[in-house]
Structure formats: C-alpha cells, structure tokens
Design a protein around this motif. Structure first.
Motif, PDB file in Angstrom:
ATOM      1  N   VAL A 117    -138.691  60.173   2.852  1.00  0.00           N
ATOM      2  CA  VAL A 117    -137.423  60.501   3.137  1.00  0.00           C
ATOM      3  C   VAL A 117    -136.105  59.649   2.632  1.00  0.00           C
ATOM      4  CG1 VAL A 117    -135.530  61.416   4.456  1.00  0.00           C
ATOM      5  CG2 VAL A 117    -138.018  62.052   5.019  1.00  0.00           C
ATOM      6  N   SER A 118    -135.253  60.014   1.618  1.00  0.00           N
ATOM      7  CA  SER A 118    -134.068  59.270   1.366  1.00  0.00           C
ATOM      8  C   SER A 118    -132.934  59.984   1.489  1.00  0.00           C
ATOM      9  CB  SER A 118    -134.070  58.690  -0.011  1.00  0.00           C
ATOM     10  OG  SER A 118    -135.015  57.680  -0.452  1.00  0.00           O
ATOM     11  N   HIS A 119    -131.790  59.634   2.045  1.00  0.00           N
ATOM     12  CA  HIS A 119    -130.737  60.313   2.375  1.00  0.00           C
ATOM     13  C   HIS A 119    -129.409  59.841   2.449  1.00  0.00           C
ATOM     14  CE1 HIS A 119    -128.642  63.752   4.463  1.00  0.00           C
ATOM     15  NE2 HIS A 119    -127.942  62.667   5.064  1.00  0.00           N
ATOM     16  N   ASP A 120    -128.213  60.271   1.749  1.00  0.00           N
ATOM     17  CA  ASP A 120    -127.078  59.578   1.485  1.00  0.00           C
ATOM     18  C   ASP A 120    -125.939  60.623   2.049  1.00  0.00           C
ATOM     19  OD1 ASP A 120    -125.162  57.864   1.096  1.00  0.00           O
ATOM     20  OD2 ASP A 120    -125.138  58.049  -0.995  1.00  0.00           O
ATOM     21  N   GLY A 121    -125.688  60.325   3.323  1.00  0.00           N
ATOM     22  CA  GLY A 121    -124.617  61.242   4.071  1.00  0.00           C
ATOM     23  C   GLY A 121    -123.770  60.418   5.096  1.00  0.00           C
ATOM     24  N   LEU A 122    -123.673  61.155   6.122  1.00  0.00           N
ATOM     25  CA  LEU A 122    -123.258  60.421   7.449  1.00  0.00           C
ATOM     26  C   LEU A 122    -124.165  59.299   8.044  1.00  0.00           C
ATOM     27  CD1 LEU A 122    -121.484  63.465   9.200  1.00  0.00           C
ATOM     28  CD2 LEU A 122    -120.381  61.463   8.022  1.00  0.00           C
ATOM     29  N   VAL A 123    -125.429  59.477   7.672  1.00  0.00           N
ATOM     30  CA  VAL A 123    -126.500  58.347   7.701  1.00  0.00           C
ATOM     31  C   VAL A 123    -126.994  58.550   6.539  1.00  0.00           C
ATOM     32  CG1 VAL A 123    -127.011  59.025  10.148  1.00  0.00           C
ATOM     33  CG2 VAL A 123    -128.269  60.297   8.483  1.00  0.00           C
ATOM     34  N   THR A 124    -127.699  56.912   6.177  1.00  0.00           N
ATOM     35  CA  THR A 124    -128.356  56.629   5.210  1.00  0.00           C
ATOM     36  C   THR A 124    -129.711  56.188   5.400  1.00  0.00           C
ATOM     37  OG1 THR A 124    -126.011  55.863   4.119  1.00  0.00           O
ATOM     38  CG2 THR A 124    -128.302  54.964   3.114  1.00  0.00           C
ATOM     39  N   VAL A 125    -130.404  56.612   4.589  1.00  0.00           N
ATOM     40  CA  VAL A 125    -132.038  56.541   4.665  1.00  0.00           C
ATOM     41  C   VAL A 125    -132.403  56.074   3.507  1.00  0.00           C
ATOM     42  CG1 VAL A 125    -134.186  57.340   5.556  1.00  0.00           C
ATOM     43  CG2 VAL A 125    -132.283  58.127   6.600  1.00  0.00           C
ATOM     44  N   ASP A 126    -133.394  54.987   3.358  1.00  0.00           N
ATOM     45  CA  ASP A 126    -133.730  54.726   1.646  1.00  0.00           C
ATOM     46  C   ASP A 126    -135.481  54.615   1.915  1.00  0.00           C
ATOM     47  OD1 ASP A 126    -134.013  53.613  -0.699  1.00  0.00           O
ATOM     48  OD2 ASP A 126    -134.146  51.605   0.185  1.00  0.00           O
ATOM     49  N   ARG A 127    -136.004  55.587   1.275  1.00  0.00           N
ATOM     50  CA  ARG A 127    -137.390  55.653   1.091  1.00  0.00           C
ATOM     51  C   ARG A 127    -138.205  55.475   2.472  1.00  0.00           C
ATOM     52  NH1 ARG A 127    -137.343  51.429  -3.793  1.00  0.00           N
ATOM     53  NH2 ARG A 127    -135.996  50.639  -2.371  1.00  0.00           N
ATOM     54  N   ALA A 128    -137.967  56.042   3.384  1.00  0.00           N
ATOM     55  CA  ALA A 128    -138.564  55.850   4.644  1.00  0.00           C
ATOM     56  C   ALA A 128    -139.686  56.932   4.920  1.00  0.00           C
ATOM     57  CB  ALA A 128    -137.537  56.516   6.071  1.00  0.00           C
ATOM     58  N   ARG A 129    -140.955  56.135   5.528  1.00  0.00           N
ATOM     59  CA  ARG A 129    -141.788  57.138   5.542  1.00  0.00           C
ATOM     60  C   ARG A 129    -142.883  56.755   6.865  1.00  0.00           C
ATOM     61  NH1 ARG A 129    -147.634  56.634   1.846  1.00  0.00           N
ATOM     62  NH2 ARG A 129    -149.111  57.674   3.359  1.00  0.00           N
ATOM     63  N   LEU A 130    -143.297  57.559   7.649  1.00  0.00           N
ATOM     64  CA  LEU A 130    -144.167  57.302   8.791  1.00  0.00           C
ATOM     65  C   LEU A 130    -145.721  57.105   8.218  1.00  0.00           C
ATOM     66  CD1 LEU A 130    -142.674  59.368  11.641  1.00  0.00           C
ATOM     67  CD2 LEU A 130    -142.106  57.051  11.092  1.00  0.00           C
ATOM     68  N   TRP A 131    -146.161  56.212   8.993  1.00  0.00           N
ATOM     69  CA  TRP A 131    -147.478  55.914   8.407  1.00  0.00           C
ATOM     70  C   TRP A 131    -148.519  56.555   9.609  1.00  0.00           C
ATOM     71  CZ3 TRP A 131    -149.090  54.324   3.738  1.00  0.00           C
ATOM     72  CH2 TRP A 131    -148.005  53.934   2.767  1.00  0.00           C
ATOM     73  N   ASP A 132    -148.076  56.876  10.819  1.00  0.00           N
ATOM     74  CA  ASP A 132    -149.004  57.559  11.617  1.00  0.00           C
ATOM     75  C   ASP A 132    -148.008  58.939  11.969  1.00  0.00           C
ATOM     76  OD1 ASP A 132    -150.889  55.933  12.492  1.00  0.00           O
ATOM     77  OD2 ASP A 132    -149.471  54.450  12.685  1.00  0.00           O
ATOM     78  N   VAL A 133    -148.460  59.987  11.486  1.00  0.00           N
ATOM     79  CA  VAL A 133    -147.800  61.297  11.617  1.00  0.00           C
ATOM     80  C   VAL A 133    -148.375  62.027  12.644  1.00  0.00           C
ATOM     81  CG1 VAL A 133    -147.233  63.411  10.452  1.00  0.00           C
ATOM     82  CG2 VAL A 133    -147.352  61.536   9.165  1.00  0.00           C
ATOM     83  N   PRO A 134    -147.735  62.650  13.668  1.00  0.00           N
ATOM     84  CA  PRO A 134    -148.204  63.303  14.876  1.00  0.00           C
ATOM     85  C   PRO A 134    -148.627  64.682  14.670  1.00  0.00           C
ATOM     86  CG  PRO A 134    -145.865  63.177  15.191  1.00  0.00           C
ATOM     87  CD  PRO A 134    -146.216  62.244  13.932  1.00  0.00           C
ATOM     88  N   ASP A 135    -149.869  64.885  14.970  1.00  0.00           N
ATOM     89  CA  ASP A 135    -150.372  66.509  15.110  1.00  0.00           C
ATOM     90  C   ASP A 135    -150.802  67.018  16.387  1.00  0.00           C
ATOM     91  OD1 ASP A 135    -151.392  68.919  14.252  1.00  0.00           O
ATOM     92  OD2 ASP A 135    -153.119  67.853  13.454  1.00  0.00           O
ATOM     93  N   PRO A 136    -150.054  67.951  17.147  1.00  0.00           N
ATOM     94  CA  PRO A 136    -148.908  68.550  16.616  1.00  0.00           C
ATOM     95  C   PRO A 136    -147.607  67.666  16.595  1.00  0.00           C
ATOM     96  CG  PRO A 136    -149.324  69.281  18.804  1.00  0.00           C
ATOM     97  CD  PRO A 136    -150.447  68.020  18.349  1.00  0.00           C
ATOM     98  N   ARG A 137    -146.653  68.251  15.606  1.00  0.00           N
ATOM     99  CA  ARG A 137    -145.327  67.705  15.625  1.00  0.00           C
ATOM    100  C   ARG A 137    -144.827  67.818  17.107  1.00  0.00           C
ATOM    101  NH1 ARG A 137    -140.563  69.543  14.610  1.00  0.00           N
ATOM    102  NH2 ARG A 137    -141.385  71.329  13.294  1.00  0.00           N
ATOM    103  N   PRO A 138    -144.107  66.872  17.845  1.00  0.00           N
ATOM    104  CA  PRO A 138    -143.359  67.100  18.945  1.00  0.00           C
ATOM    105  C   PRO A 138    -142.078  68.063  18.668  1.00  0.00           C
ATOM    106  CG  PRO A 138    -144.031  64.705  18.755  1.00  0.00           C
ATOM    107  CD  PRO A 138    -144.355  65.386  17.644  1.00  0.00           C
ATOM    108  N   ARG A 139    -142.167  68.998  19.426  1.00  0.00           N
ATOM    109  CA  ARG A 139    -140.673  69.891  19.460  1.00  0.00           C
ATOM    110  C   ARG A 139    -139.207  69.102  19.420  1.00  0.00           C
ATOM    111  NH1 ARG A 139    -139.314  73.030  23.210  1.00  0.00           N
ATOM    112  NH2 ARG A 139    -140.440  72.389  24.796  1.00  0.00           N
ATOM    113  N   LEU A 140    -138.363  69.501  18.681  1.00  0.00           N
ATOM    114  CA  LEU A 140    -137.253  69.151  18.475  1.00  0.00           C
ATOM    115  C   LEU A 140    -136.304  70.148  19.134  1.00  0.00           C
ATOM    116  CD1 LEU A 140    -137.032  67.695  14.811  1.00  0.00           C
ATOM    117  CD2 LEU A 140    -137.902  66.429  16.897  1.00  0.00           C
ATOM    118  N   VAL A 141    -135.590  69.812  20.493  1.00  0.00           N
ATOM    119  CA  VAL A 141    -135.011  70.623  21.001  1.00  0.00           C
ATOM    120  C   VAL A 141    -133.597  70.233  20.851  1.00  0.00           C
ATOM    121  CG1 VAL A 141    -134.630  71.194  23.646  1.00  0.00           C
ATOM    122  CG2 VAL A 141    -136.887  70.885  22.771  1.00  0.00           C
TER     123      VAL A 141
END
Length: 320
Positions: free
Chosen positions: A142-166
């Motif tokens: 993920v890269s993102h440029d807005g109210l927050v900035t993210v540069d080429r971020a990636r998680l190397w341990d991806v959860p399965d199942p993905r935790p719910r975002l509430v």
C-alpha cells in the motif's frame, strides 16, 4: 443469543492486576472481553494507562476468550503500525480478535505535538486509515498520499481470517457514517430509545456485522458504596461532545467535573446494589438485538463484581 463479556479498563487498573482480572472473568463465566487503547486516563483519580497492545498479547495467550480493542489510527499511530499490530494478534490467535477504529480524543493524541484537527477532518482521516489497514491486512502493498501518508507498506505476516474492523459510534451521525466501512458496530449504554435509534441508523445505512454494547455500571453490597464508587471513578466521563474529544489532560477533566453530582453520574452509569435490577437492565439492552454486551464495573477493584455477576447475573441472562 446475546453473549456477555468483561470490559478491561486500562485507565483505572494496572496491567498486571488487569491481566489477573480478565483471567478471573473467564473463570467466573464471562464469554469474551474488550479494552480501550489510551495513553492517559480520564482522571488523576484513575491513575493508570498501560499499553493495550502488549497487554492484549498476554491476555489472549493466558485465556481462551475472544478480545476486542478500541483504538484510533491517524495521529498517535501510523495506520501501517496499527495494521501490523492487528495482523500479529490475528496471526497468533486466529478468529479471536477484533478492533474498533475511531477518530480519537485529544487526551491521548495531543502527545505527538501535532495540531488537533476538527472533527470532520479527523473522521476523514480515520476513513483513509481504515482503507489502508484493510488493504494491508489483505496482503496488499500500500502507498497512499492524503491526510495520512503511506509508502510501499506491506505486512509479511497476513492473518487468516482477517480480524473484523468495527465502527465505534455514540451519536446517530456516527452510527450512520461508520456503516459505510465497518463490519459491526460498538456503542455505549444510553437510554433505551436512544440506543434503538442508533441501531436503526446503523442498519438503515447498510451497516452489517455484530452489534456490541459496552455498559458502564457500578455494583456494591450497599447503594451508598455503589454510588461512591461511580462518583469517585467516573464523574469525569459524564460530558457530551465535544468535551471528551477536545480536553487534553486528566487535570482538565478533573477541573470540569469538580461539581458533578451522583445524580449526573447516574445518567451514564447504571448504579445499583440490587443484582436483580442489573440483570433486568442488561436484559433490556439485549432486547435491542445486541449480539455482545461488555460489562464495565467502573470501580478499580473487580473481584467482588466478577464473583457476584458470575454467580447471580450471567447465568440468569444466559437462561433468559
């Protein structure tokens, strides 16, 4: 059927004692737990505020409960850091962790020294963070440029199942708005008709997923002691927006709550020495279709509450 959990209040109890408390809650029959992620307490009288993410690892490892946490990405935390924290717990404890993502309060976020944005800006920043966090948890770079900035971020341990975002929501407006992105809603106890309106607003806006309610309560063997506990510990938490969003220090909360009465505290805390009355009130909340109800005894000592509710309240609610 509604499930009943324990709210672990980091603002009021040391992390070592709180870990023992949540283990006690499991033995007493509570089915799950949740906590909030604060840097500072609401009052100097509360006197604690440990790092929730460290504690969550220990709590998940030493119980079989499911856990939720309320946290605020965007200022104190970069969204990629929160995504990594969520992903790590989700990988270690599959299916046992969810997170509610909010826009935050100045009492926790001012520590960065950055300007505290207006509410609408904070809400839009949160929505950007949610998108970043979800994409990272799904394995994207993920890269993102807005109210927050993210540069080429990636998680190397991806959860399965993905935790719910509430989505956490107290007002009607927030209940409708979080419906666009959330996989469930969590709110706090209010008059029944107000809660019904918030549930309806969330569902009518397309909100899906489980509904959770955090109930602030005070119990003791006598009414006087229950009132004393609630007034001493929770009178800084009776104010409506924007006060809880914008005050920056426990000292400020103590100053504005100096003249708060027990009667005012009763508007936000269910206070009673009668376990039957607590049971009736919780059943009323459950009738509004809440899937999960988390009990927050606002005192700093939890042992009597856990034993009493574990023996006399939780079993009766389960039977009902």
């Amino acid at each position: 059927m509604t499930r009943y959990g324990f709210h672990a209040s980091h603002e009021q109890i040391s992390p070592r004692q709180l870990l023992a408390d949540v283990q006690h809650a499991e033995r007493a029959g509570f089915q799950m737990a949740m906590c909030s992620d604060h840097f500072s307490p609401w009052s100097q009288r509360q006197g604690h505020s440990a790092f929730a993410w460290s504690w969550l690892g220990a709590a998940l490892a030493t119980t079989d409960l499911t856990f939720g946490a309320v946290s605020a990405p965007g200022q104190r935390y970069h969204p990629a850091v929160i995504a990594q924290a969520i992903g790590t717990l989700g990988t270690m404890f599959p299916g046992r962790f969810w997170v509610a993502l909010g826009s935050g309060e100045a009492g926790n976020e001012h520590i960065t020294g950055d300007r505290w944005p207006a509410k609408e800006v904070r809400t839009r920043r949160l929505e950007e963070c949610v998108d970043v966090i979800r994409r990272l948890l799904e394995g994207e770079e993920v890269s993102h440029d807005g109210l927050v900035t993210v540069d080429r971020a990636r998680l190397w341990d991806v959860p399965d199942p993905r935790p719910r975002l509430v989505g956490p929501a107290v007002s009607l407006a927030s209940a409708s708005r979080v419906a666009a992105w959330s996989e469930g809603m969590v709110t706090v106890n209010q008059p029944l008709e107000d809660l019904r309106k918030r549930v309806d607003a969330y569902r009518e806006a397309g909100g899906a997923g489980p509904l959770a309610l955090q109930v602030h309560l005070a119990w003791a063997p006598t009414e006087q002691e229950a009132e004393q506990i609630a007034h001493e510990q929770w009178r800084s938490n009776v104010f409506s927006e924007p006060i809880p969003w914008d005050l920056e220090t426990p000292e400020a909360f103590d100053a504005v709550s100096e003249d708060v009465t027990v009667e005012k505290v009763r508007t936000v805390v269910d206070i009673s020495s009668d376990l039957g009355r607590h049971c009736e009130r919780l059943a009323e909340y459950a009738s509004l279709d809440f899937d999960e109800i988390y009990l927050h005894h606002v005192g700093q000592s939890q042992e009597r509450f856990l034993d009493a509710f574990g023996e006399h309240v939780i079993p009766q609610l389960k039977e009902g």
